[in-house]
Design an enzyme around this catalytic site. Structure first.
Site, short mmCIF file in Angstrom:
data_model
loop_
_atom_site.label_atom_id
_atom_site.label_comp_id
_atom_site.label_asym_id
_atom_site.label_seq_id
_atom_site.Cartn_x
_atom_site.Cartn_y
_atom_site.Cartn_z
N MET A 1 34.06 38.98 49.07
CA MET A 1 34.92 38.12 49.88
C MET A 1 36.21 38.84 50.25
O MET A 1 36.71 39.67 49.49
CB MET A 1 35.25 36.84 49.12
CG MET A 1 34.04 35.93 48.91
SD MET A 1 33.39 35.33 50.48
CE MET A 1 32.07 34.27 49.89
N CYS A 2 36.76 38.53 51.39
CA CYS A 2 37.98 39.14 51.90
C CYS A 2 39.21 38.49 51.26
O CYS A 2 39.12 37.49 50.55
CB CYS A 2 38.03 39.00 53.42
SG CYS A 2 36.54 39.57 54.27
N ARG A 3 40.35 39.06 51.56
CA ARG A 3 41.65 38.49 51.18
C ARG A 3 42.51 38.46 52.42
O ARG A 3 42.45 39.36 53.27
CB ARG A 3 42.34 39.32 50.10
CG ARG A 3 41.55 39.58 48.81
CD ARG A 3 41.52 38.36 47.90
NE ARG A 3 40.45 37.44 48.24
CZ ARG A 3 40.20 36.30 47.61
NH1 ARG A 3 40.97 35.92 46.59
NH2 ARG A 3 39.20 35.53 47.97
N VAL A 86 42.53 41.85 54.73
CA VAL A 86 41.81 43.02 54.19
C VAL A 86 40.37 42.59 53.98
O VAL A 86 40.10 41.50 53.47
CB VAL A 86 42.46 43.56 52.90
CG1 VAL A 86 43.82 44.17 53.21
CG2 VAL A 86 42.58 42.49 51.83
N ASN A 112 37.75 34.18 55.63
CA ASN A 112 37.18 34.61 54.35
C ASN A 112 36.03 33.67 54.05
O ASN A 112 36.25 32.46 53.91
CB ASN A 112 38.24 34.56 53.24
CG ASN A 112 37.67 34.92 51.89
OD1 ASN A 112 36.66 35.61 51.79
ND2 ASN A 112 38.32 34.45 50.83
#
Length: 271
Positions: A1-3, A86, A112
């Site tokens: 998963m993204c941030r 990110v 996300n």
């Protein structure tokens, strides 16, 4: 998963969120604490609003921690509203067109989460886009496609209802084609005036979202993870919530899809 992290308020340097805090977004790109994996090194991006209606955009495929240009830009750009991301890829290769945020006109969007069975659903989802939106699709991610679907369903005039309808359509399509519906969606988006965010999942297990007031800047920050260890400064946004940050402050409301909506399904059979 993204941030990701987003801010709206009095203008401040992007570095105050992206690189300066102890657990900044760049720090989260290599040491996230509330994601499936600690590393989010499949690219990054920032979209910021300034003197023009459309946002500025900088994206690259390098890990955020290794891009000196990102740190330099963040230390020089002041903005009253910006989105930063990110990436940890779940669909789509590591290429600039797949890095968030995505921009269309005055709108910016980052995400996300994921659409389950996306490779099976991608083609029928894309057939729902009118030609003028399909022509703007530059990447291959489910995130960009959700953004374009929301534009199709009325993002310009009704932002939250547009995403409700887009997600409901994805869930209906998955069920129609015989797959278990599954959408995880924690996203931020903006028209340059208001900052919106949604935390939602079909299975009520949405990626995390926190909010914090930044009183000195008379603004608010939204993040995937707190930027410091002082948890009293951070409000956890509940699953199934929408957030609007405008001139009058922060508002949280319920976000849920409408299971009663009736969609004309694309003429594509399940594979």
């Amino acid at each position: 998963m993204c941030r990701w992290a987003a801010y709206r308020g009095n203008a401040l340097f992007i570095e105050d969120i992206v690189s300066s805090p102890a657990h900044s977004l760049i720090a989260q790109s290599h040491s996230a604490t509330e994601a499936r994996t600690p590393t989010n090194g499949d690219g990054f991006g920032i979209a910021w609003y300034g003197e023009r209606e459309a946002p500025g955009l900088y994206r690259d495929i390098l890990p955020a921690w290794s891009d000196c240009n990102l740190k330099s830009l963040a230390s020089q750009i002041r903005s009253p509203l910006f989105l930063a991301h990110v990436r940890a890829a779940t669909s789509g290769g590591t290429r600039r067109d797949n890095c968030h945020p995505f921009v269309h006109g005055r709108w910016s969007f980052m995400h996300n989460g994921q659409i389950e069975h996306f490779e099976k659903l991608r083609r029928p989802l894309e057939t729902m886009l009118p030609d003028h939106l399909y022509a703007t699709r530059a990447g291959t991610t489910d995130s960009e496609l959700i953004f374009l679907l929301a534009l199709h369903f009325g993002l310009e005039t009704a932002p939250l209802p547009a995403f409700r309808e887009a997600i409901a359509f994805i869930e209906h399509l998955a069920t129609h084609l015989g797959y278990q519906a599954g959408v995880r969606f924690t996203a931020a988006f903006s028209d340059g005036n208001r900052l919106y965010a949604v935390r939602y999942a079909t299975d009520e297990n949405a990626p995390t979202l926190y909010a914090s007031a930044m009183s000195a800047e008379r603004g608010y920050c939204l993040v995937s993870e707190p930027l410091d260890d002082n948890r009293q400064n951070w409000m956890r946004i509940p699953d199934g919530s929408a957030v609007i940050i405008g001139a009058d402050g922060l508002e949280v409301s319920v976000f849920e899809t409408d299971t009663s909506l009736d969609f004309a399904m694309p003429m594509v059979a399940a594979q």
